[in-house]
Design a protein around this motif. Structure first.
Motif, PDB file in Angstrom:
ATOM      1  N   ILE A  30       0.821   4.002  -2.846  1.00  0.00           N
ATOM      2  CA  ILE A  30       0.436   5.383  -2.552  1.00  0.00           C
ATOM      3  C   ILE A  30       1.417   6.350  -3.201  1.00  0.00           C
ATOM      4  O   ILE A  30       1.021   7.339  -3.824  1.00  0.00           O
ATOM      5  CB  ILE A  30       0.369   5.615  -1.025  1.00  0.00           C
ATOM      6  CG1 ILE A  30      -0.866   4.926  -0.436  1.00  0.00           C
ATOM      7  CG2 ILE A  30       0.349   7.100  -0.704  1.00  0.00           C
ATOM      8  CD1 ILE A  30      -0.899   4.961   1.077  1.00  0.00           C
ATOM      9  N   ALA A  51       0.825  -1.208   0.000  1.00  0.00           N
ATOM     10  CA  ALA A  51       0.000   0.000   0.000  1.00  0.00           C
ATOM     11  C   ALA A  51       0.855   1.252   0.000  1.00  0.00           C
ATOM     12  O   ALA A  51       0.561   2.226  -0.705  1.00  0.00           O
ATOM     13  CB  ALA A  51      -0.944  -0.008   1.200  1.00  0.00           C
ATOM     14  N   ASN A  77      -5.755   1.127  -3.993  1.00  0.00           N
ATOM     15  CA  ASN A  77      -5.325   2.248  -3.174  1.00  0.00           C
ATOM     16  C   ASN A  77      -6.158   3.495  -3.472  1.00  0.00           C
ATOM     17  O   ASN A  77      -6.566   4.229  -2.563  1.00  0.00           O
ATOM     18  CB  ASN A  77      -3.849   2.545  -3.421  1.00  0.00           C
ATOM     19  CG  ASN A  77      -3.373   3.735  -2.615  1.00  0.00           C
ATOM     20  OD1 ASN A  77      -3.249   3.668  -1.393  1.00  0.00           O
ATOM     21  ND2 ASN A  77      -3.130   4.847  -3.305  1.00  0.00           N
TER      22      ASN A  77
END
Length: 658
Positions: free
Chosen positions: A17, A13, A383
């Protein structure tokens, strides 16, 4: 969630990001749309007659309307959760069907207009369907109209002596008003067309056929040049407005596509083509602007559903003639007739749809702006979903599927769809059915659905998915390593020795790659067949597949309508979706006979027999039947799972914030 998986998810993640921030800042800032969804790759085209894939279809279903549209019908299935869909009113308010099921009369609504305010008439459908069928358009769904009289011959460019034909002169107009014959320059646009003449084909004169060589590409080019040298002798008919007076011959003229053909003389006129006069021979009638009568050769039970599928949607003649193709689909030019308009298109970013105030049911459309984002990465999409940049994702990460399936915002349900591998049956050793069957028998599909896809997909050993009323697929070829090895030995490759390396082609996607890697390992371990993997972006992948320039290529098919024919007629000889080189006359005959069969049980039996032939010859390896997998924010209302994974954008609503 186990600790190790939780840590892995956090690491992924964070990486995603960072990537998403870079991705999002590549473009100028713009206000967000009210609703955004993951559309995978960039749509290759926004022309309904040129599109083929899901990224295109989601845009086209939102921006165009056909005679009918697929709408919810009845309550969801209590077990699967699937919402039944059926064709309901759209541009046509209603329709009638003759007792023999061969004539449909559609009654168009008075308030249907293009987005620029120009009225939509029955003539728009005649022009659009003629364009869709024209060989120059190269629509891959042209076969969907082959039950109209003369449609198949028109689309395939087949003419015979005595046929009533159309002749297109070499004077096509350019968007700027110039003409081919004035500037001596070819206009590759097949619509708008040049001057059209009509008459009866009297004779075809052909020069000597070119000799064959060992170079197949050179042979193809030589045959094409030879056919351009054919000279057509046509008895030209008189015209009464738009009507052809077939029995009143005005003169006999000669035509040729190649102005320097050895058969041409000073009177020979240059043309683009001579085709069956499809739109003048009664397949469609327009007694007035709001009535369209369609005649069929076969009693197709699914014809209403076809009219709700985007290849049969009307396109704006006036816009196409003004701007040409593909310029007419640019956001600044495009004219459409759906609930939404294309307001913006940024390559590798998004297509923005804005509400069409001129759509016939605009008052029911609740969301004003929608973004279809070109997001292929599964982790990137998740995400963006978690951070509020996406409201709907269509391809959740397979690595997290088991965890995601437990969430309330996860939608999963069976679909009428198949994931498969096409095989180039023209290439050795894949031209041998024994090799194709051996490869199929050596693939452990259960491992793929259990360890890779993980969303409840069902291993597929036949072509037609379960769930179509009245149809039962024949048993397929289940995994059998011993039999696969035997077939390889019979084909001359005992123990896999001597078999050349084979390449699997797939379009860029983590999921496609993971499946290919598992199959690569399985075939290496069980049959000693070495596979290479090659990925391509969507447009290049489609080009390679359509040109049959591959060994094995991934594919998928979602039912265009709830009937086994939508899966079976893909593979008829020369079909635009075939793209395998496979041909079987018995299979072709059964598909044709089933189309003309009015008894439902007999028809289904014919189709099952055709599927048996397909399974035996295995031009395509079925891998699994899809389930529809989507994640949708709880604030979205009107989203449901459907058998064809169709989700009409105009039905979506957003809950008011508390």
């Amino acid at each position: 969630m186990p600790l190790e998986l939780r840590r892995a998810f956090v690491i992924v993640a964070l990486v995603v990001i960072a990537f998403a921030v870079v991705w999002a800042t590549r473009f100028d800032a713009m206000p967000p749309a009210q609703f955004s969804f993951q559309n995978g790759t960039d749509p290759k085209t926004l022309d309904p007659h040129r599109a083929t894939g899901e990224p295109e279809s989601r845009i086209l279903f939102g921006s165009f309307s056909g005679l009918l549209q697929m709408l919810p019908a009845g309550d969801p299935d209590p077990d699967s959760g699937l919402q039944p869909m059926s064709p309901g009113p759209a541009v046509a308010e209603s329709y009638d069907v003759s007792d023999d099921k061969l004539t449909y009369t559609f009654h168009l609504r008075d308030d249907a207009v293009w987005s620029d305010g120009v009225p939509i008439t029955s003539a728009d459908f005649v022009w659009s369907w003629t364009r869709m069928l024209h060989p120059g358009t190269a629509c891959e769904y042209n076969f969907q109209l082959f039950s109209l009289p003369h449609a198949e011959a028109f689309s395939n460019g087949v003419v015979e002596i005595g046929d009533k034909v159309e002749v297109e002169l070499w004077d096509r107009p350019f968007p700027d008003g110039r003409r081919e014959d004035e500037v001596g320059e070819a206009n590759i646009q097949n619509f708008p067309r040049g001057t059209m003449l009509y008459g009866q084909l009297k004779e075809i004169r052909k020069p000597p056929e070119p000799p064959k060589t060992d170079d197949e590409d050179a042979n193809t080019d030589a045959m094409g040049r030879w056919q351009e040298q054919w000279l057509y002798v046509v008895d030209i008919a008189a015209m009464d407005g738009e009507d052809v007076l077939w029995d009143e011959t005005t003169e006999t003229r000669t035509f040729c596509a190649d102005p320097v053909s050895p058969l041409a003389d000073g009177d020979t006129e240059r043309i683009h083509n001579v085709l069956i006069a499809f739109d003048k021979l009664g397949a469609m009638e327009t007694p007035d602007d709001h009535t369209l009568i369609v005649h069929l050769d076969d009693p197709l039970p699914y014809f209403p559903s076809l009219t709700a599928y985007y290849p049969l949607f009307p396109v704006p003649r006036h816009c196409i003639e003004e701007h040409g193709m593909p310029m007419w689909t640019k956001p600044a030019n495009i004219v459409s007739n759906g609930p939404y308009l294309v307001g913006l298109r940024r390559l590798r970013d998004r297509v923005r749809l804005v509400k069409n105030p001129k759509w016939f049911d605009a008052d029911s459309v609740a969301i004003d702006t929608i973004d279809a984002l070109s997001t292929e990465g599964q982790n990137t999409a998740l995400n963006m979903y978690e951070t509020g940049q996406l409201d709907w994702i269509t391809d959740p990460p397979t690595a997290l599927m088991e965890t995601l399936r437990q969430r309330d915002d996860f939608y999963s349900a069976p679909m009428l769809s198949l994931y498969f591998y096409r095989i180039n049956t023209n290439r050795k050793p894949l031209d041998d059915p024994r090799i194709r069957r051996a490869i199929s028998m050596a693939i452990d599909r259960q491992q793929i659905v259990d360890q890779v896809t993980k969303a409840g997909q069902v291993p597929a050993f036949s072509l037609v998915p379960p769930g179509i009323a009245g149809y039962q697929s024949p048993p397929g070829m289940k995994p059998n390593i011993a039999e696969a090895k035997k077939l390889l030995a019979e084909a001359g490759y005992p123990g896999g020795r001597g078999i050349p390396k084979v390449t699997i082609l797939y379009n860029t996607s983590e999921g496609h790659r993971a499946i290919a890697e598992v199959i690569q390992q399985q075939l290496q371990n069980s049959l000693n067949i070495k596979l290479e993997l090659q990925n391509m972006e969507w447009g290049s992948f489609l080009d390679k597949t359509n040109q049959i320039d591959y060994d094995i290529a991934r594919g998928g098919w979602i039912a265009d309508y709830a009937d086994p024919n939508t899966f079976l007629d893909l593979w008829v000889t020369g079909g635009p979706q075939n793209s395998t080189g496979w041909s079987n006359t018995e299979f072709d005959d059964l598909i044709r006979q089933a189309a003309a069969e009015s008894d439902a049980a007999t028809r289904m039996k014919m189709l099952a027999e055709a599927e048996s032939i397909w399974i035996e010859e295995m031009p395509v390896i079925p891998l699994y039947f899809y389930v529809g997998v989507n994640m949708v924010k709880p604030r979205v209302e009107g989203f449901f799972s459907s058998p064809q994974d169709i989700h009409p954008l105009q039905l979506l609503r957003l809950k008011e914030k508390p």
